[in-house]
Design an enzyme around this catalytic site. Structure first.
Site, PDB file in Angstrom:
ATOM      1  N   GLU A 183      -4.536  -8.102  -5.951  1.00  0.00           N
ATOM      2  CA  GLU A 183      -3.179  -8.636  -6.143  1.00  0.00           C
ATOM      3  C   GLU A 183      -2.954  -9.834  -5.228  1.00  0.00           C
ATOM      4  OE1 GLU A 183      -0.855  -4.412  -7.036  1.00  0.00           O
ATOM      5  OE2 GLU A 183      -0.277  -5.614  -5.306  1.00  0.00           O
TER       6      GLU A 183
ATOM      7  N   ARG B 191       0.875  -1.174   0.000  1.00  0.00           N
ATOM      8  CA  ARG B 191       0.000   0.000   0.000  1.00  0.00           C
ATOM      9  C   ARG B 191       0.906   1.215   0.000  1.00  0.00           C
ATOM     10  NH1 ARG B 191      -4.247   2.625  -1.603  1.00  0.00           N
ATOM     11  NH2 ARG B 191      -5.560   3.536   0.011  1.00  0.00           N
TER      12      ARG B 191
END
Length: 161
Positions: free
Chosen positions: A89, A22
């Site tokens: 992902e 992130r």
């Protein structure tokens, strides 16, 4: 007998390591240092802001990179679960793990139990995903991938301690 470089087959894995992260939590500090160290040791890495065709099909590029890496580093951080991109992902990465690829979770400034049980900031993120009509159908798949990934042997890193 030697082969000329033009007759050698291209590598099947253009990246040694795919890094899932992130950005807002890790990009400027931890991740940049990690990636520099890996590259210094001739380890080719992919992260989603490296060489991405900004006008192209980003998800297709990510899938290609994920499917063609040797090893996966998943850097779990406070806001990882708030990103549907990160969670998508992760699902793909965990499918690769089921094909005997190596997945190494890195718990960056977060306890593995928060990831495993989706508590703390992960609970808040999933509350939002469950309210989103676009995300709702993926929530169980994302939860399962998080739990499986958090159960793997990994690394806990907190540079504030």
């Amino acid at each position: 007998m030697s082969l000329s470089s033009s007759s050698q087959a291209p590598p099947t894995h253009p990246y040694d390591v795919f890094i899932s992260f992130r950005g807002e939590d890790t990009r400027k500090g931890f991740l940049s240092h990690l990636q520099a160290a890996l590259r210094q040791n001739q380890i080719q890495t992919f992260r989603d802001d490296d060489g991405m065709d900004k006008g192209g099909l980003i998800w297709d590029e990510l899938l290609h990179a994920i499917r063609n890496a040797n090893l996966y580093l998943v850097i779990f951080s406070k806001n990882y679960a708030s990103s549907r991109w990160c969670l998508k992902e992760l699902v793909e990465i965990m499918e690769r793990k089921n094909n005997n690829n190596v997945v190494i979770p890195v718990f960056y400034r977060i306890e593995p139990t928060h990831v495993r049980k989706q508590s703390g900031s992960y609970r808040s993120a999933f509350d939002k995903h469950e309210r989103s009509s676009e995300d709702r159908c993926h929530v169980q798949q994302w939860r399962t991938a998080l739990t499986h990934a958090a159960n793997l042997s990994g690394i806990t890193f907190d540079d504030h301690r």
